[in-house]
Write a protein that holds these residues in place. Structure first.
Motif, mmCIF file in Angstrom:
data_model
loop_
_atom_site.group_PDB
_atom_site.id
_atom_site.type_symbol
_atom_site.label_atom_id
_atom_site.label_comp_id
_atom_site.label_asym_id
_atom_site.label_seq_id
_atom_site.Cartn_x
_atom_site.Cartn_y
_atom_site.Cartn_z
ATOM 1 N N SER A 123 0.845 -1.189 0.000
ATOM 2 C CA SER A 123 0.000 0.000 0.000
ATOM 3 C C SER A 123 0.883 1.243 0.000
ATOM 4 O O SER A 123 1.745 1.407 0.861
ATOM 5 N N CYS A 127 -0.968 3.355 -5.502
ATOM 6 C CA CYS A 127 -0.925 1.901 -5.716
ATOM 7 C C CYS A 127 -2.136 1.364 -6.469
ATOM 8 O O CYS A 127 -2.118 0.220 -6.926
ATOM 9 N N THR A 128 -3.198 2.186 -6.592
ATOM 10 C CA THR A 128 -4.378 1.742 -7.348
ATOM 11 C C THR A 128 -4.362 2.229 -8.793
ATOM 12 O O THR A 128 -5.309 1.968 -9.542
ATOM 13 N N VAL A 132 0.021 -0.719 -11.869
ATOM 14 C CA VAL A 132 0.539 -1.371 -10.664
ATOM 15 C C VAL A 132 -0.134 -2.730 -10.571
ATOM 16 O O VAL A 132 -1.368 -2.813 -10.479
ATOM 17 N N SER A 211 5.902 6.010 -3.768
ATOM 18 C CA SER A 211 4.641 6.387 -4.406
ATOM 19 C C SER A 211 4.723 6.150 -5.897
ATOM 20 O O SER A 211 5.809 6.023 -6.464
ATOM 21 N N LEU A 247 4.744 -6.064 -8.480
ATOM 22 C CA LEU A 247 4.966 -6.299 -7.051
ATOM 23 C C LEU A 247 5.221 -7.780 -6.801
ATOM 24 O O LEU A 247 4.326 -8.619 -6.978
#
Length: 362
Positions: A123, A127-128, A132, A211, A247
């Motif tokens: 998070s 991240c949305t 990503v 970020s 990720l």
């Protein structure tokens, strides 16, 4: 009217296929359920060659291992129900699965849960944003769907998954700017790290993502160094232009079905967190429920396969298809293979954690 089987296996990855093959090989009737449209689990994303022993298909690409296991299961007569999600496991051996429209109920004398793992996420601001995604999603897109989801990538995490996905992205024609790793050293195997380094991809250890920035999708990210507590170091921020962030920050056992089945849970950081307590024979504290694979702790596909084989043998023995002598010999061979896989600093830690779980079951 419920369909009845000796063994129902939930999850058709390497652990589930291994369990189904062994149980069926020794005479049990077996039903294998999976929510995906084809069995094989993560194996069909793996285009690299596995290493280890002949018993673990050394030198064979992952998707070919999946095809071999599937062919063996089909030749033995394992029944499949694909595209169905199991949502209920009951004390009487009932298993309920849905295809999204209707539900069917099956009955199994023994149930093997091989539900695998879920990918962890991070998070952070942005991240949305589109772009990503998890490393597993990237693998699915490039290796299964043959779609490159971006052009300029940053991979977060230097475990085996992060290293392998990085190399596969390069093979698919993408640019990987760097790999970020919060720890002070690379976490994956040297053989994977060496391939990435030879390809010229820098691994920034002691760094994390702060970020992601962009309007309609990722356009850049901000990274920084981290201190001994893995907190960002003020003033060390740096901006990196990219359009995709992958990720690869670990996996967690997928325990929901084991939980509703009444299995007692345990916590093992070395194995990925919360998981069902189980013995060396893969039996749990819940009567007639066995477990295998990443559900029992995050390890390698070869380990999952042999744990599945152990669960299948144990189920067959409990149902009277194997004599005690036959079962003990199978168990001895499989434990030797599992111990051989659990070598080196990573494997030794997992072996110790596994033995702690086994001891807690006694």
């Amino acid at each position: 009217m419920r369909e009845a089987y000796d063994v129902i296996v939930v999850g058709a990855g390497p652990a589930g296929l291994g369990a189904a093959i062994e149980a069926k090989k020794h005479g049990a009737s077996v039903l294998l359920l999976d929510e995906n449209s084809r069995p094989g689990g993560q194996l069909f994303k793996q285009i690299h060659k596995f290493f280890g022993s002949e018993a673990h298909y050394a030198g064979t690409r992952g998707y070919l291992i999946g095809q071999n296991l599937l062919a063996e299961a089909e030749s033995l007569g394992v029944e499949f129900r694909l595209g169905v999600r199991v949502w209920g496991v009951y004390p009487d051996g009932g298993v309920t699965a849905t295809n999204g429209e209707t539900s069917e109920r099956y009955f199994g004398k023994k149930i093997v849960l091989a539900t695998g793992a879920t990918e962890n996420a991070l998070s952070f601001p942005g991240c949305t944003l589109p772009g990503v995604m998890t490393a597993g999603a990237v693998q699915t897109m490039i290796n299964v769907q043959h779609v490159l989801p971006g052009r300029r990538f940053v991979v977060v995490g230097s475990g085996n998954v992060g290293l392998i996905v990085t190399y596969q992205l390069l093979q698919a024609g993408a640019e990987v700017v760097c790999i970020l790793e919060a720890a002070q050293k690379i976490n994956g195997y040297g053989v994977h790290a060496s391939k990435v380094k030879r390809a010229g991809v820098p691994v920034l250890t002691g760094h994390t993502i702060v970020s992601a920035c962009g309007k309609d999708g990722v356009e850049s990210i901000v990274v920084s160094k981290v201190d001994a507590c893995f907190c960002p170091v003020a003033g060390s921020e740096e901006t990196i232009e990219c359009d995709t962030v992958a990720l690869a920050v670990g996996l967690s056992p997928r325990v929901e079905l084991a939980g509703v089945s009444g299995c007692r849970m345990a916590y093992s950081p070395a194995l990925g967190g919360i998981l069902p307590l189980h013995g060396a024979d893969m039996e749990t504290t819940s009567k007639n429920i066995l477990v295998a694979g990443d559900l029992t702790g995050i390890e390698e596909a070869s380990t999952a396969l042999d744990e599945g084989r152990m669960a299948g043998c144990r189920a067959a023995y409990a149902l009277g298809y194997l004599s005690e002598q036959e079962y003990e010999e199978n168990k001895r061979v499989l434990l030797e293979r599992l111990n051989a896989l659990r070598c080196g600093p990573f494997g030794e830690k997992r072996r110790t954690a596994k033995e702690a779980l086994w001891n807690a079951m006694e």
